[in-house]
Design a protein around this motif. Structure first.
Motif, PDB file in Angstrom:
ATOM      1  N   GLU A 125      41.060  32.423  54.925  1.00 18.24           N
ATOM      2  CA  GLU A 125      40.681  33.063  53.666  1.00 18.24           C
ATOM      3  C   GLU A 125      41.801  33.939  53.140  1.00 18.24           C
ATOM      4  O   GLU A 125      42.595  34.472  53.923  1.00 18.24           O
ATOM      5  N   VAL A 126      41.851  34.061  51.820  1.00  9.76           N
ATOM      6  CA  VAL A 126      42.827  34.944  51.185  1.00  9.76           C
ATOM      7  C   VAL A 126      42.401  36.378  51.463  1.00  9.76           C
ATOM      8  O   VAL A 126      41.213  36.714  51.400  1.00  9.76           O
ATOM      9  N   THR A 127      43.372  37.214  51.788  1.00  9.66           N
ATOM     10  CA  THR A 127      43.084  38.605  52.129  1.00  9.66           C
ATOM     11  C   THR A 127      44.188  39.514  51.592  1.00  9.66           C
ATOM     12  O   THR A 127      45.236  39.046  51.173  1.00  9.66           O
ATOM     13  N   GLY A 128      43.941  40.807  51.615  1.00 13.97           N
ATOM     14  CA  GLY A 128      44.941  41.784  51.170  1.00 13.97           C
ATOM     15  C   GLY A 128      44.536  42.378  49.842  1.00 13.97           C
ATOM     16  O   GLY A 128      43.463  42.061  49.329  1.00 13.97           O
ATOM     17  N   PRO A 129      45.308  43.247  49.307  1.00  8.46           N
ATOM     18  CA  PRO A 129      46.619  43.736  49.738  1.00  8.46           C
ATOM     19  C   PRO A 129      46.526  44.612  50.988  1.00  8.46           C
ATOM     20  O   PRO A 129      45.444  45.015  51.397  1.00  8.46           O
ATOM     21  N   THR A 166      55.511  40.947  52.712  1.00  9.31           N
ATOM     22  CA  THR A 166      55.027  41.645  51.525  1.00  9.31           C
ATOM     23  C   THR A 166      53.697  42.305  51.864  1.00  9.31           C
ATOM     24  O   THR A 166      53.046  41.911  52.829  1.00  9.31           O
ATOM     25  N   ASN A 167      53.305  43.272  51.079  1.00  9.31           N
ATOM     26  CA  ASN A 167      51.987  43.901  51.280  1.00  9.31           C
ATOM     27  C   ASN A 167      50.988  43.445  50.221  1.00  9.31           C
ATOM     28  O   ASN A 167      49.870  43.920  50.162  1.00  9.31           O
ATOM     29  N   ARG A 168      51.362  42.470  49.394  1.00  9.04           N
ATOM     30  CA  ARG A 168      50.517  42.053  48.271  1.00  9.04           C
ATOM     31  C   ARG A 168      49.344  41.165  48.657  1.00  9.04           C
ATOM     32  O   ARG A 168      48.461  40.953  47.855  1.00  9.04           O
ATOM     33  N   GLY A 169      49.351  40.624  49.843  1.00  8.46           N
ATOM     34  CA  GLY A 169      48.241  39.781  50.264  1.00  8.46           C
ATOM     35  C   GLY A 169      48.732  38.546  50.978  1.00  8.46           C
ATOM     36  O   GLY A 169      49.923  38.238  50.980  1.00  8.46           O
ATOM     37  N   GLY A 170      47.791  37.856  51.610  1.00 11.54           N
ATOM     38  CA  GLY A 170      48.153  36.677  52.370  1.00 11.54           C
ATOM     39  C   GLY A 170      46.922  35.876  52.748  1.00 11.54           C
ATOM     40  O   GLY A 170      45.903  35.908  52.066  1.00 11.54           O
ATOM     41  N   VAL A 171      47.027  35.181  53.884  1.00 13.38           N
ATOM     42  CA  VAL A 171      45.952  34.337  54.382  1.00 13.38           C
ATOM     43  C   VAL A 171      45.620  34.760  55.804  1.00 13.38           C
ATOM     44  O   VAL A 171      46.512  34.865  56.651  1.00 13.38           O
ATOM     45  N   CYS A 172      44.331  34.998  56.051  1.00 12.34           N
ATOM     46  CA  CYS A 172      43.847  35.325  57.392  1.00 12.34           C
ATOM     47  C   CYS A 172      43.253  34.046  57.987  1.00 12.34           C
ATOM     48  O   CYS A 172      42.352  33.448  57.409  1.00 12.34           O
ATOM     49  N   VAL A 230      49.261  35.631  57.474  1.00 10.45           N
ATOM     50  CA  VAL A 230      50.588  35.261  56.989  1.00 10.45           C
ATOM     51  C   VAL A 230      50.660  35.507  55.493  1.00 10.45           C
ATOM     52  O   VAL A 230      49.682  35.314  54.774  1.00 10.45           O
ATOM     53  N   THR A 231      51.820  35.941  55.026  1.00 11.86           N
ATOM     54  CA  THR A 231      51.999  36.197  53.598  1.00 11.86           C
ATOM     55  C   THR A 231      52.857  35.093  52.984  1.00 11.86           C
ATOM     56  O   THR A 231      54.054  35.233  52.832  1.00 11.86           O
ATOM     57  N   VAL A 232      52.216  33.987  52.667  1.00  6.81           N
ATOM     58  CA  VAL A 232      52.910  32.825  52.086  1.00  6.81           C
ATOM     59  C   VAL A 232      52.984  32.921  50.570  1.00  6.81           C
ATOM     60  O   VAL A 232      52.282  33.724  49.953  1.00  6.81           O
ATOM     61  N   THR A 233      53.802  32.056  49.977  1.00  8.05           N
ATOM     62  CA  THR A 233      54.003  32.098  48.525  1.00  8.05           C
ATOM     63  C   THR A 233      52.766  31.671  47.742  1.00  8.05           C
ATOM     64  O   THR A 233      52.535  32.160  46.643  1.00  8.05           O
TER      65      THR A 233
END
Length: 169
Positions: A94-98, A122-128, A151-154
């Motif tokens: 799932e998408v997570t963050g920031p 980055t601290n903007r978000g990623g995938v858990c 992980v903080t992928v593009t």
């Protein structure tokens, strides 16, 4: 002497007359086009200048900082650290963050709460990503295993969709 007359044109079949529509039109699709199923996905880590510079000090570069998924396994590369697990070990994504900057800057971070590992640039978000069986990543001996990885992928949404397709299959 006059030239011979060409033969009279044959009558046009009724099916070819203007306004006629066959029951099934061959050149028209029946619904939306099928989704193209990807068999492989490789995404670089999303970069944010301050974070990228700090992770670079720990050996994380554009060449060795990425996530790769194929039909069988997930691989996370973060400089000298790697995580590899079969797709059958993935429970969810799932998408997570920031995130708070101090929780993600630099080398991989291990959560004291649940032992999850974070590979972030980055601290903007990623995938858990959650696993059935914990996996090794930051401990070369494998004594410390992680029940999940962030992980903080593009393109976080694309990675989640790709993994969910495989988990559901």
């Amino acid at each position: 002497m006059s030239e011979p007359r060409p033969p009279a044109p044959a009558p046009i079949p009724e099916d070819n007359l203007p306004g006629h529509h066959p029951e099934v039109e061959q050149d028209k699709p029946k619904g939306p086009p099928p989704k193209r199923k990807l068999h492989h996905l490789k995404q670089p880590l999303r970069r944010r200048e301050m974070f990228a510079l700090t992770s670079h000090l720990f050996g994380v570069t554009d060449e060795n900082g990425y996530v790769e998924v194929d039909e069988d396994k997930l691989e996370i590369h973060f400089g000298p650290w790697q995580l590899e697990t079969p797709l059958s070990n993935i429970v969810s994504a799932e998408v997570t963050g920031p995130f708070e900057w101090w929780k993600v800057i630099g080398p991989p971070h291990v959560s004291l709460r649940d032992r999850g590992v974070t590979f972030a640039t980055t601290n903007r978000g990623g995938v858990c990503i959650k696993f059935r069986e914990p996996v090794k990543a930051v401990d070369p001996v494998g004594l410390l295993k992680h029940p999940g990885a962030t992980v903080t992928v593009t393109e976080p949404e694309a990675l989640v969709e790709f993994l969910q397709e495989r988990v559901a299959a």
